[in-house]
Design an enzyme around this catalytic site. Structure first.
Site, PDB file in Angstrom:
ATOM      1  N   ASP A 226      52.692 -26.647  28.487  1.00 40.83           N
ATOM      2  CA  ASP A 226      54.046 -26.661  29.029  1.00 40.83           C
ATOM      3  C   ASP A 226      55.004 -25.908  28.098  1.00 40.83           C
ATOM      4  OD1 ASP A 226      56.004 -27.824  30.983  1.00 40.83           O
ATOM      5  OD2 ASP A 226      56.771 -28.791  29.170  1.00 40.83           O
ATOM      6  N   GLU A 288      52.257 -21.815  30.168  1.00 36.11           N
ATOM      7  CA  GLU A 288      53.444 -21.716  31.001  1.00 36.11           C
ATOM      8  C   GLU A 288      54.511 -21.058  30.126  1.00 36.11           C
ATOM      9  OE1 GLU A 288      56.737 -24.418  33.399  1.00 36.11           O
ATOM     10  OE2 GLU A 288      56.182 -24.832  31.341  1.00 36.11           O
TER      11      GLU A 288
END
Length: 566
Positions: A226, A288
């Site tokens: 993330d 990401e």
């Protein structure tokens, strides 16, 4: 005729050669599961790990390589689990570690890898490490694991810099020190309940290496990382006048954002890659990373770093053939330079589902990342036609593909979700100015005539489902040969059998600018984004985006087709 054009080698412009490498992740199809909305087996209205395990056989029918699980760790759930309080446990709302182990075992039985979400930029303010930092005071090793700074101005009552949170408002919160006096400020690029780690601290590195090994030892196939571009902040934390999310804007190129894309971040991923490479089974790291331009994003997937990174330029492409062609070509050329696969994605848990996105025909004046009841509503018929066309085109591309749960059912966003049900912190931090992402996170419909459309036998659903989803339930679509579900099953099966993920790409010329046309091996894929029908090349029609997409050898507008060339 196009058949004569195809006889001329100049009609094909090679962009990407076929891959001789055969690691699974180079051509993978990875299915994102948002656990709280996938399937609820214990009847509390929230999806759980047992619900995922129960449906792995169903997912195997899509011929996927892996599932990626959004966070299921122990958490106060202020940001749907991205506020982690314990990285090495399962939140009770999702089950137990034993449930996770059972999921891994069942997934392996279906030859499906399990990739888990890792959130290394920040944790929950309830995490024991942050609580220890609050208690230890300024200058302590505990506080050094986070980004604490003294304030500016008289009495230190002004934040250390002008950075803004992704969710709205300042990116700094002032604490009260253990002695009761107003104290330091801590950085949180997201919600105030999500303090950022200080990756200049060796203790943070050691903690996350421990976390990686904990899950690798339990058999995970890798990690989706993330906000993978945000871990290191520029020394001195200088002010920034650009966008909070670091995307480029006039006068503020994203490459200069002081909270994103700093060079030191790559040493972290090199060390993680070594850890993953020490395990068997070809475990993977996927970033990401919201980085532009696309050529800069390839820094994350050099040979000794990440295996994959999300392609946000592709995710956000407009319904405009020249723009889409540019994204595809620039992506393939850039990633080929570092020997990495390109990935393709149309929906995820942070954006409006592509059925709704492609159905928007009017300008949206209200800023935000959702569609509400007061907004002009998408044209669903147009949206589903374009979404199916975009999906078929995407599944023919070489590289890796990410699917978001429910897109195989053609689900739109819940665009009329009442505000009282919204839970996204973006909605609350902006007092409703930004609606947030709840509309794309609504629990899935499994059975048309069951309570909560089969999501939960007890009839509960943590977000309400739209009534019109009844006809989109999986059991209904199984019986309809022309359903979106069966389009996905057909296209994914062909993608595997034809080895398109390891294939090549050459542009097929001779079409107007409104048509995207490429050849992968001996398969021509075309998407008509214009207003006039166009002829297909000669060959065998093996797939089209919907019944009636092709008429008398012509591809109709807002449709796609695959043709096996003569």
């Amino acid at each position: 005729m196009l058949s004569s054009v195809l006889d001329d080698s100049s009609a094909l412009t090679l962009v990407h050669p076929s891959s001789g490498d055969r690691e699974w992740w180079r051509s993978s199809v990875i299915y994102q599961i948002y656990p709280r909305s996938f399937r609820d087996l214990n009847g509390d209205g929230v999806g759980d790990l047992q619900g995922i395990t129960a449906e792995l056989a169903t997912l195997a029918e899509l011929d996927i390589d892996a599932v990626w699980l959004s966070p299921f760790y122990r958490s106060p759930q202020k940001d749907a689990g991205y506020d982690v309080a314990d990285y090495c446990s399962v939140d009770p709302i999702f089950g137990t570690l034993e449930d996770f182990d059972a999921l891994i075992t069942e997934a392996s039985r279906h030859h499906i890898r399990v990739i888990v979400d890792l959130v290394p930029n920040h944790c929950s303010d309830a995490h024991p490490l942050f609580q220890a930092a609050l208690a230890a005071g300024p200058g302590s090793p505990e506080r050094d694991m986070f980004i604490f700074r003294d304030g500016t101005g008289e009495n230190g009552d002004t934040p250390p810099n002008n950075w803004q949170s992704h969710f709205g408002g300042p990116a700094w919160t002032r604490i009260t020190e253990p002695d009761g006096t107003p104290g330091q400020w801590y950085l949180h690029l997201f919600d105030s309940s999500q303090p950022d780690f200080n990756w200049d601290s060796p203790a943070v590195h050691a903690e996350f290496e421990r976390i990686l090994r904990f899950w690798l030892d339990r058999g995970v196939g890798g990690f989706r990382v993330d906000v993978a571009h945000a871990l290191i902040k520029k020394t001195g934390l200088p002010d920034w006048g650009g966008r909070a999310d670091g995307s480029s804007s006039e006068g503020y190129p994203g490459s200069e954002a002081p909270m994103f894309g700093q060079p030191g971040i790559h040493d972290i991923y090199r060390s993680w890659r070594k850890i993953l490479d020490s395990y068997d089974g070809d475990r993977v790291l996927c970033a990401e990373a919201t980085i532009d331009p696309i050529e800069r994003l390839t820094d994350w997937v050099r040979a000794d770093e990440m295996h994959q990174t999300f392609n946000f330029a592709y995710l956000h492409h407009p319904w405009h053939a020249p723009a889409l062609r540019h994204v595809i070509e620039s992506s393939l050329r850039a990633f080929d330079q570092v020997g990495a696969p390109t990935t393709w994605v149309l929906s995820n848990h942070d954006v409006v589902r592509h059925v709704s996105r492609f159905g928007i025909t009017t300008h949206q004046d209200r800023p935000g990342d959702g569609i509400g009841a007061a907004d002009p509503q998408p044209d669903h018929g147009l949206g589903i036609s374009r979404a199916r066309a975009a999906t078929l085109l995407m599944l023919g591309l070489p590289g890796g593909v990410y699917l978001y749960q429910g897109e195989e059912l053609g689900l739109p966003d819940h665009t009329r979700l009442p505000d009282e049900f919204r839970q996204d912190p973006t909605f609350h931090r902006t007092a409703g100015e930004r609606l947030g992402r709840d509309g794309c996170r609504v629990p899935l419909p499994w059975t048309s005539e069951a309570p909560a459309l089969g999501f939960s036998a007890a009839g509960g659903s943590w977000l309400p489902q739209p009534e019109e989803w009844q006809h989109l339930a999986r059991d209904v679509q199984r019986q309809d040969r022309d359903s979106t579900l069966n389009l996905y099953r057909t296209a994914l099966d062909l993608r595997r059998k034809l080895d398109l993920g390891n294939g090549s790409l050459a542009w097929l010329t001779g079409y107007p600018d409104s048509v995207l046309a490429y050849v992968n091996g001996n398969i021509a894929a075309l998407m008509n984004m214009g207003s006039d029908a166009v002829p297909l090349p000669q060959g065998e029609l093996i797939a089209c985006s919907r019944n009636g997409a092709v008429y008398d050898g012509f591809l109709l507008p807002d449709n796609s087709a695959w043709v096996r060339l003569d």
